[in-house]
Design a protein around this motif. Sequence first.
Motif, PDB file in Angstrom:
ATOM      1  N   PHE A   7       0.873  -1.058   0.076  1.00 27.80           N
ATOM      2  CA  PHE A   7       0.177   0.215  -0.154  1.00 27.80           C
ATOM      3  C   PHE A   7       1.067   1.359   0.349  1.00 27.80           C
ATOM      4  CE2 PHE A   7      -2.838  -3.193   1.934  1.00 27.80           C
ATOM      5  CZ  PHE A   7      -4.040  -2.955   1.296  1.00 27.80           C
ATOM      6  N   ASP A   8       0.756   1.938  -1.422  1.00 32.01           N
ATOM      7  CA  ASP A   8       2.170   2.951  -1.566  1.00 32.01           C
ATOM      8  C   ASP A   8       1.229   4.297  -1.007  1.00 32.01           C
ATOM      9  OD1 ASP A   8       4.113   2.404  -2.026  1.00 32.01           O
ATOM     10  OD2 ASP A   8       3.427   2.082  -4.319  1.00 32.01           O
ATOM     11  N   ASP A   9       1.326   4.976  -0.928  1.00 26.74           N
ATOM     12  CA  ASP A   9       1.413   5.917   0.008  1.00 26.74           C
ATOM     13  C   ASP A   9      -0.304   7.046  -0.471  1.00 26.74           C
ATOM     14  OD1 ASP A   9       3.682   6.953   1.794  1.00 26.74           O
ATOM     15  OD2 ASP A   9       4.014   8.214   0.915  1.00 26.74           O
ATOM     16  N   ASP A  10      -0.079   7.218  -2.158  1.00 28.19           N
ATOM     17  CA  ASP A  10      -1.162   7.795  -2.601  1.00 28.19           C
ATOM     18  C   ASP A  10      -3.010   6.926  -2.419  1.00 28.19           C
ATOM     19  OD1 ASP A  10      -0.234   9.715  -3.909  1.00 28.19           O
ATOM     20  OD2 ASP A  10       0.278   9.161  -5.765  1.00 28.19           O
ATOM     21  N   PRO A  11      -2.227   5.270  -1.932  1.00 25.31           N
ATOM     22  CA  PRO A  11      -3.738   4.372  -2.328  1.00 25.31           C
ATOM     23  C   PRO A  11      -4.257   4.550  -0.723  1.00 25.31           C
ATOM     24  CG  PRO A  11      -2.349   3.657  -3.532  1.00 25.31           C
ATOM     25  CD  PRO A  11      -1.350   4.752  -2.816  1.00 25.31           C
ATOM     26  N   CYS A  12      -2.800   4.948   0.213  1.00 26.43           N
ATOM     27  CA  CYS A  12      -3.342   5.259   2.144  1.00 26.43           C
ATOM     28  C   CYS A  12      -4.265   6.210   1.868  1.00 26.43           C
ATOM     29  CB  CYS A  12      -2.328   5.311   2.693  1.00 26.43           C
ATOM     30  SG  CYS A  12      -1.216   3.749   2.631  1.00 26.43           S
ATOM     31  N   ARG A  13      -3.667   7.350   0.842  1.00 33.48           N
ATOM     32  CA  ARG A  13      -4.493   9.022   1.186  1.00 33.48           C
ATOM     33  C   ARG A  13      -6.084   8.546   0.780  1.00 33.48           C
ATOM     34  NH1 ARG A  13       0.352  10.943  -1.192  1.00 33.48           N
ATOM     35  NH2 ARG A  13       1.738  11.829   0.422  1.00 33.48           N
ATOM     36  N   ALA A  14      -6.452   7.933  -0.598  1.00 29.38           N
ATOM     37  CA  ALA A  14      -7.680   8.045  -1.207  1.00 29.38           C
ATOM     38  C   ALA A  14      -8.541   6.871  -0.028  1.00 29.38           C
ATOM     39  CB  ALA A  14      -7.108   7.122  -2.347  1.00 29.38           C
ATOM     40  N   ALA A  16      -7.957   6.759   2.877  1.00 29.98           N
ATOM     41  CA  ALA A  16      -8.627   7.852   3.876  1.00 29.98           C
ATOM     42  C   ALA A  16      -9.319   8.269   3.772  1.00 29.98           C
ATOM     43  CB  ALA A  16      -6.932   8.573   4.668  1.00 29.98           C
ATOM     44  N   ALA A  17      -9.542   9.077   2.982  1.00 30.06           N
ATOM     45  CA  ALA A  17     -10.203  10.304   2.506  1.00 30.06           C
ATOM     46  C   ALA A  17     -11.469   9.406   1.824  1.00 30.06           C
ATOM     47  CB  ALA A  17      -9.908  11.043   1.121  1.00 30.06           C
ATOM     48  N   HIS A  18     -11.178   7.961   1.420  1.00 27.17           N
ATOM     49  CA  HIS A  18     -13.092   8.274   1.141  1.00 27.17           C
ATOM     50  C   HIS A  18     -13.497   6.819   2.808  1.00 27.17           C
ATOM     51  CE1 HIS A  18     -15.746   5.595  -1.491  1.00 27.17           C
ATOM     52  NE2 HIS A  18     -15.864   5.239  -1.306  1.00 27.17           N
ATOM     53  N   CYS A  23      -9.328   3.539  10.055  1.00 25.05           N
ATOM     54  CA  CYS A  23     -10.138   2.354   9.231  1.00 25.05           C
ATOM     55  C   CYS A  23      -9.266   1.191   9.113  1.00 25.05           C
ATOM     56  CB  CYS A  23     -10.679   2.675   8.247  1.00 25.05           C
ATOM     57  SG  CYS A  23      -9.707   3.053   6.491  1.00 25.05           S
ATOM     58  N   PHE A  24      -9.450  -0.009   9.352  1.00 24.55           N
ATOM     59  CA  PHE A  24      -8.791  -0.716   8.061  1.00 24.55           C
ATOM     60  C   PHE A  24      -8.874  -1.325   6.230  1.00 24.55           C
ATOM     61  CE2 PHE A  24      -8.666  -2.122  12.591  1.00 24.55           C
ATOM     62  CZ  PHE A  24      -7.606  -2.790  13.271  1.00 24.55           C
ATOM     63  N   ALA A  25      -8.007  -1.520   6.025  1.00 24.31           N
ATOM     64  CA  ALA A  25      -8.042  -1.669   4.706  1.00 24.31           C
ATOM     65  C   ALA A  25      -7.168  -3.224   4.341  1.00 24.31           C
ATOM     66  CB  ALA A  25      -7.323  -0.920   3.903  1.00 24.31           C
ATOM     67  N   TYR A  26      -7.874  -3.527   3.491  1.00 20.61           N
ATOM     68  CA  TYR A  26      -6.837  -5.323   2.765  1.00 20.61           C
ATOM     69  C   TYR A  26      -6.934  -5.541   1.406  1.00 20.61           C
ATOM     70  CZ  TYR A  26      -8.749  -6.575   7.849  1.00 20.61           C
ATOM     71  OH  TYR A  26      -9.130  -6.138   8.975  1.00 20.61           O
ATOM     72  N   SER A  27      -6.136  -6.069   1.080  1.00 20.30           N
ATOM     73  CA  SER A  27      -5.449  -6.214  -0.240  1.00 20.30           C
ATOM     74  C   SER A  27      -6.260  -8.383  -0.470  1.00 20.30           C
ATOM     75  CB  SER A  27      -4.445  -5.896  -0.094  1.00 20.30           C
ATOM     76  OG  SER A  27      -3.937  -6.787  -1.583  1.00 20.30           O
TER      77      SER A  27
END
Length: 384
Positions: A7-14, A16-18, A23-27
């Motif tokens: 998870f790079d910076d841009d996906p993390c920002r996205a 968090a914004a959405h 929150c937790f996120a999974y791939s």
Amino acid sequence: MNPLFAFDDDPCRALAAHHGTPCFAYSGAVAEAGFRALRAALPARVRLAYAVKANPHPELLARFASLGASFDCASIGELERVEALGLPPGRTFFAGPGKREAELRKALEMGVRVQAEGWEDLARIDRLADREIAVNLRVHPAFDLDEGNRIIGGSGPSAFGVDEEDVPRLLERAAALRHVRIRGLHVFAASNQRDAAKLRAIHGGVLDLARRLHETHGLAFEQIDLGGGLGVPYAPEETPLDLAAFGQGLSDLLARHSWFSGELILEPGRFLAGPCGIYLARVVRVKESRGTRFAILEGGINHLIRPLLTGQPFPVKAVGKGEGDVPYTLAGPLCTSLDRLGEVRLPELAAGDLLVFGTTGAYGLNEGMTHFLSHPVPPEVWVA
């Protein structure tokens, strides 16, 4: 794969914004790749039973089920999650030292293989059953398999299983049971072990124990469950488990123990769930107190309890801020001094900064969810 790199910076920002934070996120892709890699490294006679306690998310369970996974459950809530997958009987195991009668009844209804912890499990199953039931007996060895691992607890007193020296007496009692037949052995042998050679030695000790029980008591084992314990890195200097060496070690052990023609069971949980998940939380405020710099976050041990249990923080980075060497104590929002996520070094932080934690499958909110599923919140009773 370490999720901090998945998870790079841009996906993390996205994310968090959405979704907002914390929150937790999974791939799903990382989860599936991890399962396929482990499966490919193992002998055909090794069955993978994902430990639902690591993360009981329905999507994760469905993905592993589609890849052929079996499942290791430790509560009635976990059994119900697996039941919803619609799997045929024989792909679920039920462990735990305090199984209630309702849970055992549910397991029998589902055709689950029970890991019997002692006489009480055997007697209750025998009373509830109306047919012959094969079970695995959990044994607590008299020797220390994973030396120094306090999660496993060594060879001292244990709430889990039957002490090895008490097995003969239990087998004498079990011979009189009408429906229960002991057809397997369960030994939870390791915890977060990343050394393939040590895992081979640990699993060799389990198979040696199984052979003694087989030769001394005539137990015909269909299954030997080695438990979980496959480790993941929690720090940059830690190396991942060498899957090729691990798989070869199991092949060598099966060849050495030609008396055993059944299947080995592995219960990977953290190894599969950890690398596919991240936790996102923002800094609420930064303060200094008597020489210690605190970063106070939106979430703490209510979401990530592992640092409190083990004293080791999760891998963490500040999104978009590069490397840094400022010492911080990460504190959560709870009104207790126990709410700490570890001592870490990060770039200079400020309110609103986004932090991402990796390897969250091991004792993150996921573990709390499992406890929720295991034991529903009891009613509140007010007494005048």
